[in-house]
Design a protein around this motif. Structure first.
Motif, PDB file in Angstrom:
ATOM      1  N   LEU A   1     -64.819  98.744 -66.690  1.00  0.00           N
ATOM      2  CA  LEU A   1     -65.163  97.469 -67.298  1.00  0.00           C
ATOM      3  C   LEU A   1     -64.475  97.301 -68.651  1.00  0.00           C
ATOM      4  N   ARG A   2     -64.468  98.357 -69.441  1.00  0.00           N
ATOM      5  CA  ARG A   2     -63.822  98.298 -70.757  1.00  0.00           C
ATOM      6  C   ARG A   2     -62.337  97.998 -70.619  1.00  0.00           C
ATOM      7  N   CYS A   3     -61.678  98.639 -69.669  1.00  0.00           N
ATOM      8  CA  CYS A   3     -60.247  98.391 -69.458  1.00  0.00           C
ATOM      9  C   CYS A   3     -60.008  96.962 -68.985  1.00  0.00           C
ATOM     10  N   ARG A   4     -60.868  96.481 -68.096  1.00  0.00           N
ATOM     11  CA  ARG A   4     -60.719  95.118 -67.595  1.00  0.00           C
ATOM     12  C   ARG A   4     -60.875  94.098 -68.723  1.00  0.00           C
ATOM     13  N   GLU A   5     -61.864  94.313 -69.584  1.00  0.00           N
ATOM     14  CA  GLU A   5     -62.083  93.398 -70.706  1.00  0.00           C
ATOM     15  C   GLU A   5     -60.923  93.440 -71.709  1.00  0.00           C
ATOM     16  N   ALA A   6     -60.294  94.612 -71.836  1.00  0.00           N
ATOM     17  CA  ALA A   6     -59.177  94.762 -72.769  1.00  0.00           C
ATOM     18  C   ALA A   6     -57.848  94.306 -72.169  1.00  0.00           C
ATOM     19  N   GLY A   7     -57.855  93.996 -70.868  1.00  0.00           N
ATOM     20  CA  GLY A   7     -56.642  93.539 -70.214  1.00  0.00           C
ATOM     21  C   GLY A   7     -55.611  94.626 -70.017  1.00  0.00           C
ATOM     22  N   ILE A   8     -56.075  95.861 -69.800  1.00  0.00           N
ATOM     23  CA  ILE A   8     -55.176  96.997 -69.600  1.00  0.00           C
ATOM     24  C   ILE A   8     -55.646  97.788 -68.389  1.00  0.00           C
ATOM     25  N   SER A   9     -54.727  98.369 -67.659  1.00  0.00           N
ATOM     26  CA  SER A   9     -55.130  99.152 -66.493  1.00  0.00           C
ATOM     27  C   SER A   9     -55.748 100.476 -66.940  1.00  0.00           C
ATOM     28  N   GLN A  10     -56.563 101.054 -66.081  1.00  0.00           N
ATOM     29  CA  GLN A  10     -57.165 102.346 -66.404  1.00  0.00           C
ATOM     30  C   GLN A  10     -56.097 103.419 -66.585  1.00  0.00           C
ATOM     31  N   ASP A  11     -55.067 103.389 -65.754  1.00  0.00           N
ATOM     32  CA  ASP A  11     -53.995 104.387 -65.862  1.00  0.00           C
ATOM     33  C   ASP A  11     -53.268 104.272 -67.196  1.00  0.00           C
ATOM     34  N   ASP A  12     -52.912 103.033 -67.579  1.00  0.00           N
ATOM     35  CA  ASP A  12     -52.200 102.839 -68.842  1.00  0.00           C
ATOM     36  C   ASP A  12     -53.042 103.302 -70.019  1.00  0.00           C
ATOM     37  N   TYR A  13     -54.318 102.979 -69.985  1.00  0.00           N
ATOM     38  CA  TYR A  13     -55.192 103.369 -71.089  1.00  0.00           C
ATOM     39  C   TYR A  13     -55.321 104.892 -71.171  1.00  0.00           C
ATOM     40  N   PHE A  14     -55.583 105.521 -70.034  1.00  0.00           N
ATOM     41  CA  PHE A  14     -55.782 106.968 -70.006  1.00  0.00           C
ATOM     42  C   PHE A  14     -54.540 107.716 -70.491  1.00  0.00           C
ATOM     43  N   PHE A  15     -53.394 107.368 -69.933  1.00  0.00           N
ATOM     44  CA  PHE A  15     -52.186 108.110 -70.287  1.00  0.00           C
ATOM     45  C   PHE A  15     -51.730 107.796 -71.718  1.00  0.00           C
ATOM     46  N   HIS A  16     -52.054 106.605 -72.194  1.00  0.00           N
ATOM     47  CA  HIS A  16     -51.772 106.299 -73.604  1.00  0.00           C
ATOM     48  C   HIS A  16     -52.596 107.208 -74.508  1.00  0.00           C
ATOM     49  N   VAL A  17     -53.859 107.398 -74.181  1.00  0.00           N
ATOM     50  CA  VAL A  17     -54.725 108.288 -74.968  1.00  0.00           C
ATOM     51  C   VAL A  17     -54.204 109.718 -74.921  1.00  0.00           C
ATOM     52  N   MET A  18     -53.844 110.196 -73.731  1.00  0.00           N
ATOM     53  CA  MET A  18     -53.344 111.559 -73.613  1.00  0.00           C
ATOM     54  C   MET A  18     -52.052 111.763 -74.413  1.00  0.00           C
ATOM     55  N   ASP A  19     -51.143 110.786 -74.327  1.00  0.00           N
ATOM     56  CA  ASP A  19     -49.886 110.891 -75.076  1.00  0.00           C
ATOM     57  C   ASP A  19     -50.138 110.866 -76.581  1.00  0.00           C
ATOM     58  N   THR A  20     -51.098 110.048 -77.005  1.00  0.00           N
ATOM     59  CA  THR A  20     -51.423 109.959 -78.430  1.00  0.00           C
ATOM     60  C   THR A  20     -51.979 111.283 -78.951  1.00  0.00           C
ATOM     61  N   ILE A  21     -52.837 111.896 -78.169  1.00  0.00           N
ATOM     62  CA  ILE A  21     -53.413 113.182 -78.565  1.00  0.00           C
ATOM     63  C   ILE A  21     -52.330 114.247 -78.696  1.00  0.00           C
ATOM     64  N   GLU A  22     -51.471 114.310 -77.715  1.00  0.00           N
ATOM     65  CA  GLU A  22     -50.452 115.352 -77.703  1.00  0.00           C
ATOM     66  C   GLU A  22     -49.377 115.138 -78.771  1.00  0.00           C
ATOM     67  N   ALA A  23     -49.228 113.890 -79.262  1.00  0.00           N
ATOM     68  CA  ALA A  23     -48.215 113.604 -80.280  1.00  0.00           C
ATOM     69  C   ALA A  23     -48.736 113.791 -81.701  1.00  0.00           C
ATOM     70  N   ASP A  24     -50.034 113.942 -81.838  1.00  0.00           N
ATOM     71  CA  ASP A  24     -50.642 114.080 -83.155  1.00  0.00           C
ATOM     72  C   ASP A  24     -51.105 115.519 -83.335  1.00  0.00           C
ATOM     73  N   PRO A  25     -50.500 116.280 -84.278  1.00  0.00           N
ATOM     74  CA  PRO A  25     -50.854 117.704 -84.440  1.00  0.00           C
ATOM     75  C   PRO A  25     -52.345 117.919 -84.692  1.00  0.00           C
ATOM     76  N   GLU A  26     -52.959 117.051 -85.485  1.00  0.00           N
ATOM     77  CA  GLU A  26     -54.379 117.222 -85.803  1.00  0.00           C
ATOM     78  C   GLU A  26     -55.243 116.989 -84.571  1.00  0.00           C
ATOM     79  N   LEU A  27     -54.931 115.916 -83.837  1.00  0.00           N
ATOM     80  CA  LEU A  27     -55.679 115.644 -82.612  1.00  0.00           C
ATOM     81  C   LEU A  27     -55.418 116.708 -81.559  1.00  0.00           C
ATOM     82  N   GLU A  28     -54.188 117.152 -81.497  1.00  0.00           N
ATOM     83  CA  GLU A  28     -53.844 118.186 -80.512  1.00  0.00           C
ATOM     84  C   GLU A  28     -54.615 119.463 -80.775  1.00  0.00           C
TER      85      GLU A  28
END
Length: 268
Positions: free
Chosen positions: A187-214
């Motif tokens: 539901l959150r992805c639908r309301e944001a106008g983004i697919s679940q896959d795009d949202y999930f992989f964006h989060v994963m890529d963001t985590i792995e690109a940030d040393p502190e988050l990683e």
């Protein structure tokens, strides 16, 4: 506490109100009935969610006045309870004594997998359901049919009577939690106008690109990727299937601890 003269206690469930005559009165709106109202309620809740739902919005959807709806349901709470039971009726329940294509009795494990999957499905397809499950008694005819089917399956598993409620809880509260999170994420992805896959992989890529988050979440992200699956749907299917098999294995262990023998006709 006793109520004063001329007052009454709030009715705990629409299903305890007693049967209505079902006859249309002369001044009731034509072309409208309870079934149409419930169907429209489900459509609106699916499309707009609980926060935007109102009797006035429902009436506009039906093309009638708000007072017209009250000919058929006394309160908004009654209508939500009716809608909840309506979607419970979407579940395909295993029949007692059900046989497979080979003519063999379907085992309790497969029936439990079916029940769990069907319950998960309505939680995902109708995210508002999880909000209502704990608020109402949920004793409509479809909910009772589901509860009776679940009790039959758990009883067949060999779990002792004193463990029945615990066994039902571990299965269906697990499914409730899993399906609620899955439905809310969709539901959150639908309301944001983004697919679940795009949202999930964006989060994963963001985590792995940030040393502190990683450093904080790197292990979690590696575990998520290790589970396999190229889409969020595939990942969730793998997680759900694995978790459900763990639940079934747990039921088997508890049955054997209680001194009940293994099944005489164990499923393959």
């Amino acid at each position: 506490m006793a109520t004063g003269s001329g007052t009454s206690r709030p009715r705990p469930s629409v299903w305890l109100a007693g049967p209505s005559s079902g006859k249309r009165k002369a001044d009731q709106p034509a072309g409208l009935d309870r079934a149409k109202i419930i169907a429209a309620t489900v459509r609106l809740l699916d499309a707009e969610g609980m926060a935007r739902f109102s009797m006035r919005r429902l009436a506009a959807e039906l093309g009638v006045t708000a007072m017209s709806v009250y000919w058929y349901v006394a309160t908004k709470n009654d209508l939500l309870e009716l809608a909840l039971d309506e979607v419970n009726g979407e579940m395909r329940l295993p029949a007692d004594g059900e046989v497979d294509e080979a003519g063999k009795l379907v085992g309790w494990r497969d029936q439990l997998r079916q029940l769990a999957s069907e319950y998960r499905k309505i939680l995902v397809q109708h995210p508002w359901v999880s909000q209502l499950v704990g608020e109402y008694l949920n004793i409509g005819p479809n909910a009772r049919a589901f509860a009776e089917a679940a009790q039959r399956v758990i009883r067949r598993s060999g779990v002792p009577d004193e463990g029945m409620t615990g066994a039902l809880s571990v299965v269906f509260q697990f499914v409730y939690g899993f399906g609620t999170i899955e439905g809310r994420f969709a539901l959150r992805c639908r309301e944001a106008g983004i697919s679940q896959d795009d949202y999930f992989f964006h989060v994963m890529d963001t985590i792995e690109a940030d040393p502190e988050l990683e450093e904080s979440f790197g292990n979690a992200s590696r575990i998520m990727r290790a589970r396999g699956g190229s889409t969020v749907e595939e990942m969730r299917e793998r997680d759900f299937a694995f978790a459900l098999e763990m639940v079934i294995a747990g039921l088997e262990v508890m049955r054997e601890r209680a001194g009940h023998p293994a099944d005489t006709a164990r499923e393959a």
